[in-house]
Design a protein around this motif. Structure first.
Motif, PDB file in Angstrom:
ATOM      1  N   ASP A 279      57.088  44.955  31.914  1.00  0.00           N
ATOM      2  CA  ASP A 279      56.952  45.092  33.367  1.00  0.00           C
ATOM      3  C   ASP A 279      57.668  46.209  34.085  1.00  0.00           C
ATOM      4  OD1 ASP A 279      55.471  42.430  32.955  1.00  0.00           O
ATOM      5  OD2 ASP A 279      57.171  41.212  33.504  1.00  0.00           O
ATOM      6  N   PRO A 280      56.845  46.960  34.763  1.00  0.00           N
ATOM      7  CA  PRO A 280      57.584  47.812  35.582  1.00  0.00           C
ATOM      8  C   PRO A 280      58.321  47.688  36.869  1.00  0.00           C
ATOM      9  CG  PRO A 280      55.187  48.039  35.788  1.00  0.00           C
ATOM     10  CD  PRO A 280      55.445  46.749  35.059  1.00  0.00           C
TER      11      PRO A 280
ATOM     12  N   ARG B 195      59.863  56.991  28.532  1.00  0.00           N
ATOM     13  CA  ARG B 195      59.170  57.513  30.072  1.00  0.00           C
ATOM     14  C   ARG B 195      59.549  56.625  31.165  1.00  0.00           C
ATOM     15  NH1 ARG B 195      53.329  58.876  27.334  1.00  0.00           N
ATOM     16  NH2 ARG B 195      54.140  60.417  26.010  1.00  0.00           N
ATOM     17  N   GLY B 196      60.884  56.249  31.260  1.00  0.00           N
ATOM     18  CA  GLY B 196      61.310  55.738  32.625  1.00  0.00           C
ATOM     19  C   GLY B 196      61.366  54.453  32.742  1.00  0.00           C
ATOM     20  N   GLY B 197      61.081  53.645  31.778  1.00  0.00           N
ATOM     21  CA  GLY B 197      60.802  52.173  31.827  1.00  0.00           C
ATOM     22  C   GLY B 197      62.301  51.476  31.426  1.00  0.00           C
ATOM     23  N   ASP B 198      62.402  50.225  31.590  1.00  0.00           N
ATOM     24  CA  ASP B 198      63.737  49.661  30.871  1.00  0.00           C
ATOM     25  C   ASP B 198      63.031  48.356  29.999  1.00  0.00           C
ATOM     26  OD1 ASP B 198      62.583  48.053  32.999  1.00  0.00           O
ATOM     27  OD2 ASP B 198      64.559  47.981  34.054  1.00  0.00           O
ATOM     28  N   PRO B 199      62.457  48.496  28.922  1.00  0.00           N
ATOM     29  CA  PRO B 199      61.836  47.463  28.147  1.00  0.00           C
ATOM     30  C   PRO B 199      63.072  46.495  27.569  1.00  0.00           C
ATOM     31  CG  PRO B 199      61.393  49.462  26.965  1.00  0.00           C
ATOM     32  CD  PRO B 199      62.021  49.856  28.337  1.00  0.00           C
TER      33      PRO B 199
ATOM     34  N   ASP C 249      48.784  49.519  21.250  1.00  0.00           N
ATOM     35  CA  ASP C 249      49.457  48.355  21.264  1.00  0.00           C
ATOM     36  C   ASP C 249      50.823  47.976  21.862  1.00  0.00           C
ATOM     37  OD1 ASP C 249      51.151  49.445  19.473  1.00  0.00           O
ATOM     38  OD2 ASP C 249      49.865  49.405  17.660  1.00  0.00           O
ATOM     39  N   ALA C 250      51.114  46.927  21.681  1.00  0.00           N
ATOM     40  CA  ALA C 250      52.449  46.321  22.445  1.00  0.00           C
ATOM     41  C   ALA C 250      53.510  47.215  21.935  1.00  0.00           C
ATOM     42  CB  ALA C 250      52.611  45.001  22.184  1.00  0.00           C
ATOM     43  N   GLU C 251      53.685  47.404  20.864  1.00  0.00           N
ATOM     44  CA  GLU C 251      55.007  48.399  20.251  1.00  0.00           C
ATOM     45  C   GLU C 251      54.996  49.376  20.756  1.00  0.00           C
ATOM     46  OE1 GLU C 251      58.527  48.801  18.427  1.00  0.00           O
ATOM     47  OE2 GLU C 251      57.458  47.244  19.002  1.00  0.00           O
TER      48      GLU C 251
END
Length: 409
Positions: free
Chosen positions: A198-199, A184-188, A173-175
């Motif tokens: 979006d990556p 894990r390396g993203g920037d939400p 799910d989105a959460e």
């Protein structure tokens, strides 16, 4: 970039079975029928701490895939990348006062040595992210020009909403996705993004960090997911048989990569099966670089541990299982190796034709290596309990263990 030398795979009588494997995307086992050439892409290391037992467990699992396919008399087209430029690598190099390129080269060389020692069959193409950049830039430009990517302060982001199949690999799910993205390396949490998930496709040049000519994108370097997509599409094309890696890659890496490829090509799916290996723990915690609780293959080898015993220790756990590395796991593997070698060293023995089929059946059933080991154990016990007169049996067992399990007796 070159891989490592391949060990010879003995030919066995008869023919192996088609592989049934657990697919994360469909959440169940599927039977793969690749045709004459099976295609597999496995995500490689970020070379700043290689090769720990978690790495070895993952690449051992996909080595079994290769061996099952080879036993069906197919060819295997195997591609693996090296993420030889990325934030963790740059951070480690800065922390330790090393040149990042030298650190990457040194750790990649050590990884090759460990893979050779463990008799992991090499990929046909072993591609570094840096050498793939000329092929990555046009893909990012295509996504941007198609409206599937957008600019934010010079960086280029992929819009996950451009792929109607987004979420179909991991089923989170989105959460949960947001939490894992941050981990894990993203920037939400970056302001200005259209969707927190979006990556990044292209990171604009930062002071003091390496960058490359991005043509219309400007100087910078690629995001993590688009690297593997560019390499996989270039060498395997869409619809290849297996996309593999550790279970921590299901999201975001494999989810995002699938979306990138599917939007770029208009085809679905990127891979027929998404296959993920479990995590290895030490002292009750997942083995990871950030925790510093790593057991290195090279350190075990320096301590005199037979690589065949390391491999048997890995094989004693199902590839999808999360498990813990302990001294007892290694000791059990060393004992098993000694028993097996003693049993096949006899000039004759009990027939082994049935054993070959048992091992084949176990591995074809979602790479059930523990069941394969148990089958060999039973033959060894019977061999030790009886005086057989089949002079071909010990050699057949030795070749079976070598060809299908990658263990040299």
């Amino acid at each position: 970039m070159h891989a490592w030398p391949a060990s010879e795979v003995p030919a066995l009588p008869g023919k192996g079975r088609d592989l049934q494997i657990h697919d994360t995307a469909t959440q169940g086992k599927i039977t793969l029928d690749p045709g004459p050439v099976a295609r597999i892409y496995v995500c490689g290391i970020t070379p700043y701490d290689a090769t720990h037992i978690g790495h070895a467990a993952t690449y051992n699992a996909f080595d079994l895939v290769q061996r099952v396919w080879l036993d069906t008399k197919r060819q295997v087209h195997y591609v693996q990348n090296v993420t030889d430029v990325d934030d963790p690598l740059l951070e480690r190099a800065l922390r330790d006062g090393h040149d990042w390129t030298e650190l990457a080269e040194r750790e990649t060389a050590l990884f090759r040595e460990d893979m050779t020692a463990l008799r992991i069959l090499p990929p046909q193409q072993y591609i570094g992210a840096v050498e793939a950049i000329p092929g990555i830039v046009p893909l990012v430009e295509r996504l941007r020009d198609a409206g599937a990517a957008y600019e934010l302060d010079g960086d280029i982001y992929f819009s996950v909403e451009s792929d109607p199949h987004f979420g179909g690999v991991s089923h989170l799910d989105a959460e949960a996705m947001r939490l894992l993205s941050a981990e894990r390396g993203g920037d939400p949490d970056r302001p200005g993004k259209k969707n927190p998930l979006d990556p990044m496709l292209w990171m604009a040049a930062r002071p003091g960090e390496p960058s490359w000519d991005g043509a219309s994108l400007g100087p910078g370097r690629p995001g993590w997911h688009i690297e593997c997509v560019a390499i996989a599409l270039d060498h395997l094309g869409m619809g290849f048989d297996i996309q593999g890696g550790g279970s921590d890659l299901a999201f975001p890496h494999h989810e995002m990569g699938a979306s990138h490829a599917q939007v770029l090509t208009g085809e679905f799916p990127m891979a027929k099966a998404y296959v993920h290996a479990g995590m290895v723990a030490l002292n009750g915690e997942k083995m990871s670089k950030s925790k510093g609780n790593l057991v290195f293959v090279s350190a075990l080898r320096r301590a005199g541990v037979d690589p065949a015993a390391i491999r048997l220790a890995l094989l004693s756990h199902h590839y999808r299982e999360d498990w813990e590395w302990t001294d007892a796991v290694l000791a059990e593997a060393e004992g098993r190796l000694a028993r097996w070698r003693a049993a096949v060293s006899r000039p004759d023995g009990i027939p082994a034709d049935a054993l070959v089929e048992e091992v084949r059946a176990a591995l074809a059933d979602d790479l059930d290596a523990p069941a394969a080991l148990a089958a060999v154990d039973r033959w060894v016990d019977a061999q030790n309990a009886a005086d057989g007169d089949d002079t071909t049996a010990p050699g057949l067992v030795s070749r079976t263990v070598d060809a299908l399990l990658g263990v040299a007796l």
